[in-house]
Each structure stands twice: as structure tokens, then as C-alpha cells.
Write a protein that holds these residues in place. Structure first.
Motif, mmCIF file in Angstrom:
data_model
loop_
_atom_site.group_PDB
_atom_site.id
_atom_site.type_symbol
_atom_site.label_atom_id
_atom_site.label_comp_id
_atom_site.label_asym_id
_atom_site.label_seq_id
_atom_site.Cartn_x
_atom_site.Cartn_y
_atom_site.Cartn_z
ATOM 1 N N THR A 1 -26.907 18.906 5.333
ATOM 2 C CA THR A 1 -25.593 18.334 5.622
ATOM 3 C C THR A 1 -25.340 18.312 7.122
ATOM 4 O O THR A 1 -24.827 17.327 7.661
ATOM 5 C CB THR A 1 -24.502 19.147 4.897
ATOM 6 O OG1 THR A 1 -24.705 18.971 3.487
ATOM 7 C CG2 THR A 1 -23.111 18.705 5.277
ATOM 8 N N ASP B 1 -28.458 21.049 0.698
ATOM 9 C CA ASP B 1 -27.232 21.837 0.502
ATOM 10 C C ASP B 1 -26.057 20.915 0.160
ATOM 11 O O ASP B 1 -24.931 21.160 0.589
ATOM 12 C CB ASP B 1 -26.930 22.657 1.765
ATOM 13 C CG ASP B 1 -26.771 21.765 3.003
ATOM 14 O OD1 ASP B 1 -27.088 20.544 2.927
ATOM 15 O OD2 ASP B 1 -26.325 22.273 4.040
ATOM 16 N N ASP C 1 -22.881 19.171 -1.112
ATOM 17 C CA ASP C 1 -21.635 19.686 -1.662
ATOM 18 C C ASP C 1 -20.613 18.587 -1.417
ATOM 19 O O ASP C 1 -20.448 18.144 -0.279
ATOM 20 C CB ASP C 1 -21.254 20.960 -0.898
ATOM 21 C CG ASP C 1 -19.906 21.509 -1.310
ATOM 22 O OD1 ASP C 1 -19.891 22.549 -1.989
ATOM 23 O OD2 ASP C 1 -18.864 20.906 -0.961
ATOM 24 N N SER C 2 -19.951 18.120 -2.476
ATOM 25 C CA SER C 2 -19.165 16.908 -2.246
ATOM 26 C C SER C 2 -18.051 17.120 -1.220
ATOM 27 O O SER C 2 -17.764 16.221 -0.439
ATOM 28 C CB SER C 2 -18.688 16.283 -3.553
ATOM 29 O OG SER C 2 -17.666 17.004 -4.079
ATOM 30 N N LYS D 1 -18.149 19.365 1.366
ATOM 31 C CA LYS D 1 -18.685 19.620 2.712
ATOM 32 C C LYS D 1 -19.583 18.496 3.212
ATOM 33 O O LYS D 1 -19.804 18.364 4.417
ATOM 34 C CB LYS D 1 -19.470 20.939 2.718
ATOM 35 C CG LYS D 1 -18.573 22.141 2.485
ATOM 36 C CD LYS D 1 -19.307 23.441 2.755
ATOM 37 C CE LYS D 1 -18.422 24.628 2.405
ATOM 38 N NZ LYS D 1 -19.013 25.498 1.384
ATOM 39 N N THR D 2 -20.148 17.712 2.304
ATOM 40 C CA THR D 2 -21.057 16.645 2.724
ATOM 41 C C THR D 2 -20.333 15.294 2.749
ATOM 42 O O THR D 2 -20.323 14.594 3.762
ATOM 43 C CB THR D 2 -22.281 16.559 1.790
ATOM 44 O OG1 THR D 2 -22.828 17.867 1.603
ATOM 45 C CG2 THR D 2 -23.344 15.633 2.364
#
Ligand code: BMP
Length: 250
Positions: free
Chosen positions: A43, A69, A71-72, A74-75
Motif C-alpha cells: 500500500t 497488505d 485493506d479497503s 487504508k489502500t
């Protein structure tokens, strides 16, 4: 006599899909026909890359399933913010290739929920016209032919695939290494200024070659940019070379 290529302004007049219109409007506004392929695996790298290349591109192409890694929150959320900030589209290069029902599940669900954030998705059309019906929230870029050595997308396959490209309302254009009718938006990967290919079958052409000979509309560049010592400088260089090659091809 050779068929003339159409300008982005002319293509915009003919374009009916809202996302197709959008990418053409961005191209005209930013004087760019560059799509950067963010084939990075974390990310942090993805967001840093998007920040650096954002001002110079019309779209950022992702392979979201290589992000280790993911993550909807955080990404995807910060990626969408960067897309808004720098005015580029998000293109998920999922290359769907299954029956409609399965593609619908892959597009809407799983951990990536591609339909929630991708302005554009790539899809094979190997499963037929109706298999493309499920992509309701994104513009579809159909894979007509591939850049790698020995690809099986022969002339007969391409001719049949093109019939779907030209008639399906969800499809805004195609990925190909060959010329397509002037009304179809053409996206061409396998573009690199300093390399001819890799040891895994990839083959490269220059921006000059694809605009002149294929009448490409958008180039897709991966390692030429993200592996460069200075990513931003390289994005600028590809943007300029590709825009000038487009102007010359008019
Ligand atoms: P690179 O410029 O590093 O070779 O990357 C090309 C990118 O375009 C990759 O993400 C690859 O998946 C994609 N691509 C391609 O190379 N050839 C095709 O025919 C279709 C693609 O989507």
C-alpha cells in the motif's frame, strides 16, 4: 488511402459512455495520454507512486491482488483521494475471463470490491457478449490482443472480439497491439523507451511506434516508470513523448 486517426476532441463527440467521456476530457485537460501501471506490492509503495505520477497521467492502472497488505480503508480510500486530487481515473487490470455470474461475484464482492472504486476494469471477452453485462459501475476495456510473445489472440479471435467491443454498451475501448477502427478507443501496453522486452515474453514498442502505426489513444507504461531512478521525471518524459507522438500522428 490510409484511414485518418481521430483526435481526442473528435472521439469525445462520438463517445457515449460516461467514463469514456471522462478519460478523454482528462486527456485534453492534462495534455496527457499516459496510463501508469502501478505494479508494486505494498500500500505504501502504491500511494507514494500515485502521488508522484498523479499530475502526469490520465489513469492509474492497478493489479490490486498483488498488494500484500490490502485493506479497503487504508489502500482504497487514500487512493481515491489522490485520484480526485490529481484528476486521474482508477483502472483495475483484473482481466476478467469467466462466465457472467462468476465475474459479477468477482467484480462486486470478495475482499477487493472492485465495483466500488474502479472507474475502469479490463476484461477478456472470451466468454461472450453477455458475460460483460455485469460490469455496471465501470467502463470496460476489453482485451483484444496481448503484448507477450506467442499470445493466442490471432486474427480470427480479434475479429470476433471486436464485434463485441463495437456493440456492447459497457465497453469503452480495448487493449490491443494492432490497429482498430477509428471509433474504438485503443489502449496499448508493452511500451518502453529504453528496453525491447523482458525474459518472460513481454515485448516493447516505443510511444512513437504505437501512435504512428497503431493510432493508439492511450499508452500503458509499467516498469519504464515505476522502476526508474526518478519516478516523477520518468512519468513526465513518457507523458511528453507520448503526447508529442499523438500530435505527430494526427
Ligand atoms: P510493463 O510496462 O512493466 O511491462 O507492464 C505492463 C503492464 O501492462 C502490466 O501490468 C501488464 O499486466 C499489463 N499488460 C501487458 O503488459 N500486456 C498486455 O497485453 C495487457 C496488459 O494488461
Amino acid at each position: 488511402k490510409e484511414e485518418k486517426r481521430l483526435s481526442y476532441e473528435q472521439k469525445l463527440e462520438n463517445c457515449e459512455h460516461s467514463v469514456g467521456k471522462k478519460i478523454l476530457e482528462i486527456a485534453i485537460a492534462k495534455q496527457s495520454n499516459l496510463i501508469a501501471s502501478a505494479d508494486v506490492t505494498t500500500t505504501k509503495e502504491l500511494l507514494e507512486f500515485a502521488e508522484q505520477v498523479g499530475p502526469h497521467i490520465v489513469a492509474l492502472k492497478t493489479h490490486i491482488d498483488i498488494i500484500s497488505d490490502f485493506d479497503s480503508d487504508k489502500t482504497i480510500l487514500p487512493l481515491k483521494d489522490l485520484a480526485t486530487k490529481h484528476n486521474f481515473l482508477l483502472m483495475e487490470d483484473r482481466k476478467f475471463g469467466d462466465i457472467g455470474n462468476t465475474q459479477e461475484l468477482q467484480y462486486r464482492g470478495g475482499m477487493y470490491k472492485i465495483s466500488h472504486w474502479a472507474d475502469l476494469v479490463t476484461s477478456h471477452v472470451i466468454a461472450g457478449y453477455q458475460s460483460i453485462d455485469c460490469f455496471m459501475n465501470s467502463g470496460v476495456i476489453a482485451i483484444l490482443s496481448m503484448s507477450s510473445k506467442g499470445a493466442l489472440t490471432d486474427q480470427n479471435y480479434r475479429a470476433e472480439a471486436l464485434k463485441i467491443v463495437e456493440t456492447h454498451p459497457n465497453i469503452i475501448g480495448c487493449v490491443a497491439q494492432n490497429k482498430v477502427p477509428a471509433n474504438v478507443l485503443l489502449f496499448t501496453p508493452g511500451v518502453n523507451i529504453s528496453s525491447k522486452g523482458d525474459d518472460k515474453g513481454q515485448q516493447y514498442n516505443t510511444p512513437e511506434h504505437v501512435f504512428k502505426n497503431l493510432h493508439t489513444d492511450f499508452v500503458i507504461v509499467g516498469r519504464g516508470i515505476y522502476k526508474a531512478e526518478n519516478v516523477e521525471k520518468s512519468a513526465k518524459l513518457y507523458k511528453l513523448e507520448s503526447w508529442n507522438a499523438y500530435l505527430k500522428s494526427l
